[in-house]
Design a protein around this motif. Structure first.
Motif, short mmCIF file in Angstrom:
data_model
loop_
_atom_site.label_atom_id
_atom_site.label_comp_id
_atom_site.label_asym_id
_atom_site.label_seq_id
_atom_site.Cartn_x
_atom_site.Cartn_y
_atom_site.Cartn_z
N ALA A 47 10.68 0.14 -6.94
CA ALA A 47 11.55 -0.24 -5.82
C ALA A 47 12.97 -0.35 -6.35
CB ALA A 47 11.13 -1.58 -5.21
N TYR A 48 13.93 -0.45 -5.45
CA TYR A 48 15.31 -0.73 -5.89
C TYR A 48 15.40 -2.18 -6.33
CZ TYR A 48 17.46 3.74 -4.98
OH TYR A 48 17.81 5.07 -5.08
N ALA A 49 16.20 -2.42 -7.37
CA ALA A 49 16.35 -3.75 -7.95
C ALA A 49 17.82 -4.13 -8.01
CB ALA A 49 15.76 -3.79 -9.35
N VAL A 50 18.09 -5.43 -8.08
CA VAL A 50 19.44 -5.94 -8.24
C VAL A 50 19.47 -6.76 -9.52
CG1 VAL A 50 18.97 -7.91 -6.71
CG2 VAL A 50 21.34 -7.20 -7.15
N ILE A 51 20.46 -6.50 -10.38
CA ILE A 51 20.44 -7.09 -11.72
C ILE A 51 21.77 -7.74 -12.10
CG2 ILE A 51 18.74 -5.41 -12.53
CD1 ILE A 51 21.09 -4.07 -14.12
N GLY A 52 21.68 -8.65 -13.06
CA GLY A 52 22.85 -9.29 -13.64
C GLY A 52 22.47 -9.89 -14.97
N SER A 53 23.46 -10.45 -15.68
CA SER A 53 23.15 -11.11 -16.94
C SER A 53 23.90 -12.42 -17.13
CB SER A 53 23.44 -10.19 -18.13
OG SER A 53 24.83 -9.98 -18.30
N LEU A 170 11.56 -12.11 0.86
CA LEU A 170 10.36 -12.09 1.73
C LEU A 170 10.40 -10.99 2.79
CD1 LEU A 170 9.90 -15.94 2.29
CD2 LEU A 170 8.90 -14.51 0.50
N MET A 171 11.38 -10.07 2.70
CA MET A 171 11.48 -9.00 3.70
C MET A 171 10.96 -7.66 3.19
SD MET A 171 12.42 -10.54 6.33
CE MET A 171 12.76 -9.16 7.43
N GLY A 172 10.32 -7.66 2.05
CA GLY A 172 9.72 -6.44 1.53
C GLY A 172 10.68 -5.62 0.70
N SER A 173 10.13 -4.97 -0.33
CA SER A 173 10.95 -4.15 -1.22
C SER A 173 11.51 -2.94 -0.49
CB SER A 173 10.11 -3.68 -2.41
OG SER A 173 9.68 -4.79 -3.17
N LYS A 174 12.61 -2.43 -1.01
CA LYS A 174 13.28 -1.28 -0.41
C LYS A 174 13.26 -0.12 -1.41
CE LYS A 174 14.35 -3.62 3.31
NZ LYS A 174 13.55 -4.83 3.04
N TYR A 175 13.09 1.10 -0.86
CA TYR A 175 12.89 2.27 -1.71
C TYR A 175 13.99 3.31 -1.58
CZ TYR A 175 8.47 -0.14 -1.31
OH TYR A 175 7.52 -1.12 -1.29
N ARG A 176 14.98 3.03 -0.75
CA ARG A 176 16.17 3.87 -0.61
C ARG A 176 17.37 2.95 -0.43
NH1 ARG A 176 15.10 7.74 4.41
NH2 ARG A 176 14.86 5.68 5.34
N VAL A 177 18.53 3.39 -0.92
CA VAL A 177 19.73 2.56 -0.79
C VAL A 177 20.01 2.22 0.66
CG1 VAL A 177 22.25 2.59 -1.03
CG2 VAL A 177 20.82 3.33 -2.93
N GLU A 178 19.86 3.20 1.53
CA GLU A 178 20.23 2.98 2.93
C GLU A 178 19.33 1.98 3.65
OE1 GLU A 178 18.58 7.33 2.78
OE2 GLU A 178 19.64 5.92 1.44
N ASN A 202 4.25 1.67 2.49
CA ASN A 202 4.49 1.03 3.79
C ASN A 202 4.27 -0.48 3.77
OD1 ASN A 202 5.05 3.52 5.03
ND2 ASN A 202 2.87 3.90 5.41
N LEU A 203 3.87 -1.02 2.62
CA LEU A 203 3.55 -2.45 2.54
C LEU A 203 4.69 -3.26 1.92
CD1 LEU A 203 -0.16 -2.13 1.35
CD2 LEU A 203 0.68 -2.61 3.67
N GLY A 204 5.76 -2.60 1.50
CA GLY A 204 6.88 -3.31 0.90
C GLY A 204 6.57 -3.87 -0.47
N ARG A 205 5.65 -3.23 -1.19
CA ARG A 205 5.24 -3.72 -2.49
C ARG A 205 6.14 -3.22 -3.61
NH1 ARG A 205 -1.41 -3.17 -2.17
NH2 ARG A 205 -1.74 -5.04 -0.89
N GLY A 221 0.89 -5.45 -6.38
CA GLY A 221 1.97 -4.50 -6.17
C GLY A 221 1.49 -3.07 -6.18
N VAL A 222 2.42 -2.17 -6.47
CA VAL A 222 2.09 -0.74 -6.49
C VAL A 222 1.09 -0.45 -7.60
CG1 VAL A 222 4.32 -0.11 -5.50
CG2 VAL A 222 4.07 -0.15 -7.98
N VAL A 223 0.33 0.61 -7.43
CA VAL A 223 -0.73 1.10 -8.33
C VAL A 223 -1.70 -0.01 -8.74
CG1 VAL A 223 0.66 3.04 -9.16
CG2 VAL A 223 0.65 0.94 -10.49
N PHE A 224 -1.88 -1.01 -7.89
CA PHE A 224 -2.75 -2.12 -8.27
C PHE A 224 -4.19 -1.64 -8.50
CE2 PHE A 224 -5.83 -5.42 -7.07
CZ PHE A 224 -5.60 -6.31 -8.12
N ASP A 225 -4.68 -0.78 -7.64
CA ASP A 225 -6.07 -0.32 -7.80
C ASP A 225 -6.26 0.41 -9.13
OD1 ASP A 225 -6.77 -1.42 -5.39
OD2 ASP A 225 -6.62 0.46 -4.25
N GLN A 226 -5.25 1.19 -9.53
CA GLN A 226 -5.33 1.89 -10.81
C GLN A 226 -5.29 0.90 -11.98
OE1 GLN A 226 -2.21 4.68 -8.95
NE2 GLN A 226 -2.75 5.69 -10.86
#
Length: 244
Positions: A47-53, A170-178, A202-205, A221-226
């Motif tokens: 997913a897209y992430a927001v970072i700082g240090s 709590l609004m679900g992960s985003k997969y595109r900037v827009e 589609n689950l915002g994981r 999260g993603v690929v959990f079953d794997q």
């Protein structure tokens, strides 16, 4: 207004091949900004992430996301981070490495850590306090080429990078900037756009978070079953999902 950094190489998905030199150059630009106190939005496979240090950057992230300080940030990491900083028995270290190297799946490890490790010597106490919980730290692993290069360069620089998903809490992960909420976009200094995240769903994981003390799943999260299948087949370990 945030600077937009787009890939010079045609890319529609974070899984698309990008020249190594470009990723290295992009990461250097990202880290220069972050180490100067800035905030950036990045494309990861999960997913897209927001970072700082820095302290002010982390405060900006929590405020923009409306995120509770009860939910700590995660550390952008790789195998070397976990091996040197997490406090775990050798057999669990071996599991982490095998999932990274053989399964090549993204996941996050929560485990006790060495607070006095030299990697954290220049980190603001506020940042460590809000990037750890109950003497454990969450390390994101294997989340794509850009993530892995950030981890590599930050380890070489001796300066950690912390982040969370680029969305309102709590609004679900985003997969595109827009798709990222304006209040989050408007709070950052740099937006890196590499197209659609590889594991968009589609689950915002985002990443699956595993507590390695007892292999309980903090977040599916993603690929959990794997991941669940790999832990069972390789180590005879059942990942435990607590009912909510």
């Amino acid at each position: 207004m945030a600077q937009i950094l787009k890939s010079a190489h045609p890319i529609a998905n974070t899984a698309d091949a990008v020249p190594k030199e470009q990723i290295q150059n992009d990461v250097k630009q990202i880290l220069d900004l972050v180490y100067g106190g800035g905030v950036a939005i990045l494309p990861l496979d999960v997913a897209y992430a927001v970072i700082g240090s820095k302290e002010n950057a982390i405060k900006r992230i929590f405020a923009a996301k409306k995120r509770s300080y009860e939910k700590p940030s995660g550390l952008f990491s790789n195998w070397q981070f976990s091996n040197e900083i997490h406090i775990l028995p050798d057999e669990k270290r071996a599991m982490i490495r095998e999932i990274i190297d053989q399964e090549k799946l993204p996941f996050s490890v929560v485990a006790p850590f060495k607070k006095d490790h030299s990697f954290f010597k220049d980190v603001d106490p506020f940042v460590i306090q809000n990037s750890s919980k109950a003497n454990t730290i969450d390390m994101l692993l294997n989340a794509g080429d850009l993530h892995n290069e950030i981890a590599r360069q930050s380890w070489e620089a001796g300066t950690p990078v912390f982040g969370s998903s680029a969305n309102t809490s709590l609004m679900g992960s985003k997969y595109r900037v827009e798709d990222i909420e304006p209040e989050v976009l408007n709070a950052v200094d740099l937006i890196v756009d590499y197209g659609l995240s590889k594991y968009h769903n589609n689950l915002g994981r985002s990443s699956t978070i595993i507590d390695f003390s007892d292999f309980s799943v903090i977040r599916v999260g993603v690929v959990f079953d794997q991941l669940k299948s790999a832990f069972k087949s390789r180590f005879n370990v059942d990942l435990k999902v607590n009912p909510h």
